[in-house]
Design a protein around this motif. Structure first.
Motif, PDB file in Angstrom:
ATOM      1  N   PRO A  46       0.837  -1.209   0.000  1.00  0.00           N
ATOM      2  CA  PRO A  46       0.000   0.000   0.000  1.00  0.00           C
ATOM      3  C   PRO A  46       0.872   1.259   0.000  1.00  0.00           C
ATOM      4  O   PRO A  46       1.784   1.396   0.819  1.00  0.00           O
ATOM      5  CB  PRO A  46      -0.812  -0.121   1.292  1.00  0.00           C
ATOM      6  N   TYR A  47       0.600   2.156  -0.909  1.00  0.00           N
ATOM      7  CA  TYR A  47       1.366   3.393  -1.035  1.00  0.00           C
ATOM      8  C   TYR A  47       0.704   4.508  -0.232  1.00  0.00           C
ATOM      9  O   TYR A  47      -0.465   4.426   0.167  1.00  0.00           O
ATOM     10  CB  TYR A  47       1.472   3.808  -2.503  1.00  0.00           C
ATOM     11  N   SER A  48       1.490   5.566   0.002  1.00  0.00           N
ATOM     12  CA  SER A  48       0.989   6.797   0.633  1.00  0.00           C
ATOM     13  C   SER A  48       0.256   6.512   1.944  1.00  0.00           C
ATOM     14  O   SER A  48      -0.849   7.002   2.186  1.00  0.00           O
ATOM     15  CB  SER A  48       0.074   7.550  -0.332  1.00  0.00           C
ATOM     16  N   LEU A  49       0.892   5.713   2.798  1.00  0.00           N
ATOM     17  CA  LEU A  49       0.262   5.411   4.093  1.00  0.00           C
ATOM     18  C   LEU A  49       0.149   6.642   4.979  1.00  0.00           C
ATOM     19  O   LEU A  49      -0.821   6.785   5.732  1.00  0.00           O
ATOM     20  CB  LEU A  49       1.062   4.318   4.805  1.00  0.00           C
ATOM     21  N   TYR A  50       1.128   7.540   4.899  1.00  0.00           N
ATOM     22  CA  TYR A  50       1.073   8.747   5.725  1.00  0.00           C
ATOM     23  C   TYR A  50      -0.021   9.692   5.241  1.00  0.00           C
ATOM     24  O   TYR A  50      -0.693  10.340   6.049  1.00  0.00           O
ATOM     25  CB  TYR A  50       2.436   9.446   5.726  1.00  0.00           C
ATOM     26  N   SER A  51      -0.195   9.794   3.930  1.00  0.00           N
ATOM     27  CA  SER A  51      -1.285  10.620   3.411  1.00  0.00           C
ATOM     28  C   SER A  51      -2.635  10.031   3.807  1.00  0.00           C
ATOM     29  O   SER A  51      -3.571  10.775   4.141  1.00  0.00           O
ATOM     30  CB  SER A  51      -1.176  10.731   1.892  1.00  0.00           C
ATOM     31  N   ALA A  77      -5.901   1.350   4.091  1.00  0.00           N
ATOM     32  CA  ALA A  77      -5.161   0.942   5.292  1.00  0.00           C
ATOM     33  C   ALA A  77      -4.708   2.193   6.037  1.00  0.00           C
ATOM     34  O   ALA A  77      -3.516   2.398   6.292  1.00  0.00           O
ATOM     35  CB  ALA A  77      -3.970   0.072   4.904  1.00  0.00           C
ATOM     36  N   CYS A  78      -5.666   3.047   6.392  1.00  0.00           N
ATOM     37  CA  CYS A  78      -5.337   4.345   6.971  1.00  0.00           C
ATOM     38  C   CYS A  78      -4.912   4.260   8.430  1.00  0.00           C
ATOM     39  O   CYS A  78      -4.570   5.289   9.026  1.00  0.00           O
ATOM     40  CB  CYS A  78      -6.521   5.297   6.830  1.00  0.00           C
ATOM     41  N   LEU A  85      -4.137  -3.564  -3.105  1.00  0.00           N
ATOM     42  CA  LEU A  85      -4.827  -3.117  -4.308  1.00  0.00           C
ATOM     43  C   LEU A  85      -6.032  -2.252  -3.956  1.00  0.00           C
ATOM     44  O   LEU A  85      -6.268  -1.202  -4.587  1.00  0.00           O
ATOM     45  CB  LEU A  85      -5.268  -4.333  -5.129  1.00  0.00           C
ATOM     46  N   LEU A  86      -6.800  -2.656  -2.955  1.00  0.00           N
ATOM     47  CA  LEU A  86      -7.965  -1.877  -2.548  1.00  0.00           C
ATOM     48  C   LEU A  86      -7.555  -0.520  -1.987  1.00  0.00           C
ATOM     49  O   LEU A  86      -8.180   0.511  -2.285  1.00  0.00           O
ATOM     50  CB  LEU A  86      -8.763  -2.664  -1.510  1.00  0.00           C
ATOM     51  N   HIS A  87      -6.494  -0.516  -1.183  1.00  0.00           N
ATOM     52  CA  HIS A  87      -5.993   0.734  -0.613  1.00  0.00           C
ATOM     53  C   HIS A  87      -5.536   1.693  -1.701  1.00  0.00           C
ATOM     54  O   HIS A  87      -5.933   2.877  -1.724  1.00  0.00           O
ATOM     55  CB  HIS A  87      -4.838   0.420   0.342  1.00  0.00           C
ATOM     56  N   ASN A  88      -4.722   1.216  -2.608  1.00  0.00           N
ATOM     57  CA  ASN A  88      -4.192   2.082  -3.668  1.00  0.00           C
ATOM     58  C   ASN A  88      -5.301   2.580  -4.587  1.00  0.00           C
ATOM     59  O   ASN A  88      -5.300   3.739  -5.015  1.00  0.00           O
ATOM     60  CB  ASN A  88      -3.136   1.328  -4.470  1.00  0.00           C
TER      61      ASN A  88
END
Length: 347
Positions: free
Chosen positions: A20-25, A147-148, A178-181
């Motif tokens: 999952p990308y951009s977890l901090y955002s 995945a926030c 995939l769902l997170h992105n």
């Protein structure tokens, strides 16, 4: 042709599902959305029965009928009740879910409860909602698929304290990524559509073309919380002209610059524009909702650098002065391996 495209498609699918990308955002979106929802609910708690409760002019039968005509799902109407106890139970649950979602407590389950209860309250009477409510509601729905809670959350703190159990099943992890992105891409697309359409509508209006739109907007009593400040701004024609053109340029330019470093000047311009709207027009919650949406365009490296900068600018812990306390044995020196010592002497 198909043989040429298949490796590229496989590589793109791997990039979309590997992590999952951009977890901090995503965490910034979670915290901002939860805080704004909490602010909306607490701000209107005194008038909640007249706005969304059993004392509202919009009766439960009217709410149910409108939701049926619009084809909205059933959970939008769970607050359409004449029972004051049931309404306050739903309202208190929405407040508690907003706080838990902001803190990142059991985020996967809390995000769903938060979205359902927030939508239930707001769709009880849609005519008292504003654009800020709409933005917060959209973010709440999208964040249920992300995945926030991986960082900046009580869940992350608990995993760090008791040990991360590690990744689960490979297929499950890939589907989660995939769902997170995909959800973050939808959020980014929603924000770009909002800015792009707003900019396109503005450039078609004569007042925006002439740079006088903000002047007329600041003359309306509904958007003059600080009359002296509004009069000062409208008294400077070049300032009004510059602000109008800057707003249109930033809104139209962001969708084209979002995949390059040019997005940072546009984001700064948009944040400044929303700050002006919050102060001059008295719409702080709406402006805050749009600024929170802008954070989806910031990569993780930006948040890491910002965190390092904050730690660097923070207070430096003082070191104890003087000799070590009496009875404290010196720290034993770790013996250097013979092989490494020989290599160091040969150099």
């Amino acid at each position: 042709m198909i043989r040429t495209l298949r490796p590229r498609l496989d590589a793109a699918l791997d990039r979309a599902t590997v992590r999952p990308y951009s977890l901090y955002s995503a965490a910034a979106l979670r915290v901002g959305t939860g805080l704004l929802a909490l602010a909306y609910l607490l701000r209107d708690i005194a008038n909640a029965p007249e706005m969304w409760g059993p004392d509202a002019y919009w009766t439960p039968e009217m709410a149910l009928r409108l939701n049926e005509l619009n084809g909205w799902t059933p959970f939008y109407t769970i607050a359409a009740t004449d029972s004051a106890a049931a309404f306050w139970l739903i309202y208190a649950g929405a407040v508690a879910a907003s706080a838990a979602f902001t803190l990142g407590w059991r985020t996967r389950a809390t995000s769903v409860v938060f979205a359902v209860l927030l939508c239930a309250v707001q769709f009880r009477n849609t005519f008292v909602n504003d654009s800020g409510d709409h933005v917060v509601r959209l973010f709440a729905l999208y964040l249920t698929c992300t995945a926030c809670g991986r960082v900046w959350s009580l869940d992350a703190r608990r995993r760090a304290r008791y040990g991360d159990p590690g990744p689960g099943d490979g297929l499950r992890e890939r589907l989660t990524a995939l769902l997170h992105n995909t959800a973050l891409l939808v959020v980014a697309g929603q924000v770009m559509i909002a800015y792009g359409s707003a900019g396109m509508y503005k450039v078609q209006g004569e007042t925006w073309q002439h740079g006088t739109a903000l002047y007329y907007a600041l003359q309306l009593n509904a958007f003059r919380p600080w009359p002296e400040v509004s009069d000062w701004v409208t008294g400077h024609g070049l300032l009004i002209l510059g602000l109008a053109y800057l707003t249109v340029f930033a809104q139209l330019g962001l969708p084209f610059a979002v995949f390059s470093r040019l997005k940072y000047p546009f984001l700064i311009g948009l944040v400044a524009s929303h700050a002006g709207i919050a102060v001059l027009m008295g719409l702080p919650l709406f402006s805050a909702a749009m600024v929170i949406g802008d954070t989806v365009f910031l990569p993780d490296r930006f948040w890491r650098r910002a965190a390092r900068l904050v730690r660097r600018l923070g207070p430096v812990p003082a070191k104890p002065a003087g000799p070590p306390p009496e009875g404290t044995a010196p720290r034993p020196r770790t013996p250097e391996p013979a092989g490494e010592a020989a290599v160091r002497r040969s150099r």
